[in-house]
Design a protein around this motif. Structure first.
Motif, short mmCIF file in Angstrom:
data_model
loop_
_atom_site.label_atom_id
_atom_site.label_comp_id
_atom_site.label_asym_id
_atom_site.label_seq_id
_atom_site.Cartn_x
_atom_site.Cartn_y
_atom_site.Cartn_z
N ILE A 145 78.85 5.93 71.99
CA ILE A 145 79.41 4.06 71.28
C ILE A 145 81.20 4.24 72.44
CG2 ILE A 145 79.14 2.62 70.25
CD1 ILE A 145 77.46 3.67 69.12
N ILE A 164 76.80 3.35 75.45
CA ILE A 164 76.60 2.54 75.25
C ILE A 164 77.64 1.36 75.02
CG2 ILE A 164 75.92 0.70 73.34
CD1 ILE A 164 73.22 2.31 72.48
N GLY A 199 73.55 -0.75 78.04
CA GLY A 199 73.22 0.28 77.62
C GLY A 199 73.54 1.76 79.22
N THR A 236 70.21 -0.03 72.67
CA THR A 236 70.63 -0.02 72.59
C THR A 236 70.33 -1.76 71.74
OG1 THR A 236 71.02 -0.01 75.51
CG2 THR A 236 71.80 -2.15 74.29
#
Length: 452
Positions: free
Chosen positions: A77, A130, A143, A160
């Protein structure tokens, strides 16, 4: 019939009442019906709980997205915005929303914006990225998977969406709002479409809103339907059995026909009311046992299906109105059953008489429920004034603010007038029909007997 005889005399009604009630509890069929009703009422709570709980678990399980470490084992992330992202919330949400069949779970790793280029060139086939970014048009959550990814587009899209929801809450919370304000904002806005000015004012001014009113109407209608259907079948069966056994001839020697019919109706009323009270008490005991002893949470069922709280939460005046409505309904259907039962001589006649009363009851029940659920003032007023619909609707309509007091009073007056007409008819027909072995439970036969 003696022309000087007072056909409306109620002398001996107490004797008939006691006799009917005692004979009812000596009858195995009535005892079995009593026990079965109480057992069914006691079982309703557990059945609703376990079926509702099973449905709830099925719904929850259907919302859990199944993933495996073979398709998606690690998620990177990258947050490129100034909004601080709650990592614990993301981990908790992913754990709650996704079921990893192999029990391994999903590894989360957070990267800086400067690591984006090097990361995008080295994503393995069971990893995903992400990226949360911001530009002049707003915030974006994307995503990303590799060209040869084992994770499907649905896999990464679902994860996502979870990250996006957590980020959205964090973004609102970052503005300085409290948790309660965040919850309020995240609920969004629901549009109820366009309605007329009159309907809006009517809905706005109703103390009980449509959803709660719907359960109240259903609860009250079920009570009326139970009283009418149970009492009618029992009264018809009881009158016919005494007619077949010639017991009624002995009773008529010392008791007037009107007193015989009224005493029998009130005796069966005591039986039906006692059965309903015991059933409700048993249902309440079962619920208390499930809550106190088994520790089960019944709160999810409080607003589901039938709601009987209307009978206890609206003050003495409302309770009095409900009781008056129940009594009037019972007397109406009770006398109607007594008249048709007195014309029955065979098992087939009993079925025909019961079918006639049940048809009237079901017309009132379904008509009141369907028309009453529409919530239109004109329809509410009309069906509040016309029996048999009024027995199922008027008290609830008034208590929930659907009709004014004067409409309720007129409704009760009309119902009372209908009851008086049936009582007068029964006084003229009961003695003739109950001593006849050739009569049939037909309306024309009853009206013909009433003219004698």
């Amino acid at each position: 019939m003696n022309s000087r005889e007072n056909i409306y005399s109620l002398k001996g009604i107490g004797k008939v009442f006691r006799f009917t009630l005692v004979q009812t509890f000596k009858n195995k069929r009535f005892i079995i019906s009593f026990i079965m009703f109480v057992v069914i009422m006691m079982a309703i709570g557990p059945i609703q709980y376990f079926s509702g709980n099973a449905g709830k678990k099925a719904a929850e399980s259907s919302q859990i997205y199944e993933l495996s470490s073979e398709s998606l084992s690690k998620l990177y992330i990258i947050n490129e915005t100034p909004v601080e992202l709650s990592k614990d919330s993301i981990a908790s949400s992913i754990k709650n929303d996704y079921d990893f069949g192999d029990g391994s779970g999903l590894i989360l790793e957070y990267k800086e914006k400067s690591e984006e280029d090097s990361l995008l060139g080295a994503i393995s086939d069971n990893e995903g990225v992400i990226i949360i970014s911001q530009d002049s048009s707003g915030f974006h959550v994307k995503g990303i998977v590799s060209e040869n990814s084992k994770a499907s587009a649905d896999d990464i899209d679902a994860v996502t969406a979870t990250v996006r929801d957590v980020f959205d809450e964090d973004r609102v919370r970052a503005s300085g709002m409290s948790d309660s304000d965040v919850v309020t904002i995240m609920k969004g806005v629901v549009s109820n479409g366009v309605i007329t000015e009159k309907d809006y004012i009517s809905e706005r001014d109703n103390e009980v809103k449509q959803g709660e009113y719907f359960t109240y109407l259903l609860g009250f209608d079920v009570i009326i339907f139970m009283i009418a259907s149970l009492s009618s079948s029992y009264i018809i069966a009881s009158v016919t059995e005494e007619k077949q056994s010639k017991l009624v001839e002995s009773l008529l020697v010392s008791v007037r026909p009107m007193a015989l019919l009224v005493g029998k109706i009130f005796g069966m009323m005591a039986y039906v009311v006692l059965m309903i009270v015991c059933g409700m008490a048993g249902s309440r005991l079962t619920e208390l046992f499930m809550q106190s002893v088994l520790g089960l949470d019944m709160s999810d069922l409080d607003e589901a299906g039938i709601n009987f709280s209307l009978f206890a939460e609206n003050g003495f005046k409302s309770m009095l109105i409900l009781i008056v409505g129940l009594i009037l309904a019972y007397i109406f259907f009770g006398f109607l059953s007594g008249v048709f039962g007195s014309a029955a001589s065979t098992t087939e006649d009993i079925q025909n008489a019961t079918g006639t009363i049940m048809t009237v009851t079901m017309i009132g029940y379904f008509g009141a429920f369907i028309l009453g659920a529409m919530g239109k003032d004109v329809i509410n007023t009309v069906i509040s004034l016309i029996p048999p619909f009024s027995f199922f609707t008027a008290p609830v309509f008034y208590i929930t603010g659907r009709i004014p007091l004067y409409i309720l009073i007129i409704s009760f007056v009309i119902e009372l007038a209908a009851i008086i007409l049936i009582v007068m008819l029964s006084a003229r027909t009961y003695r003739t029909l109950v001593l006849s072995d050739s009569s049939r439970p037909k309306l024309m036969v009853i009206l013909k007997a009433g003219r004698r």
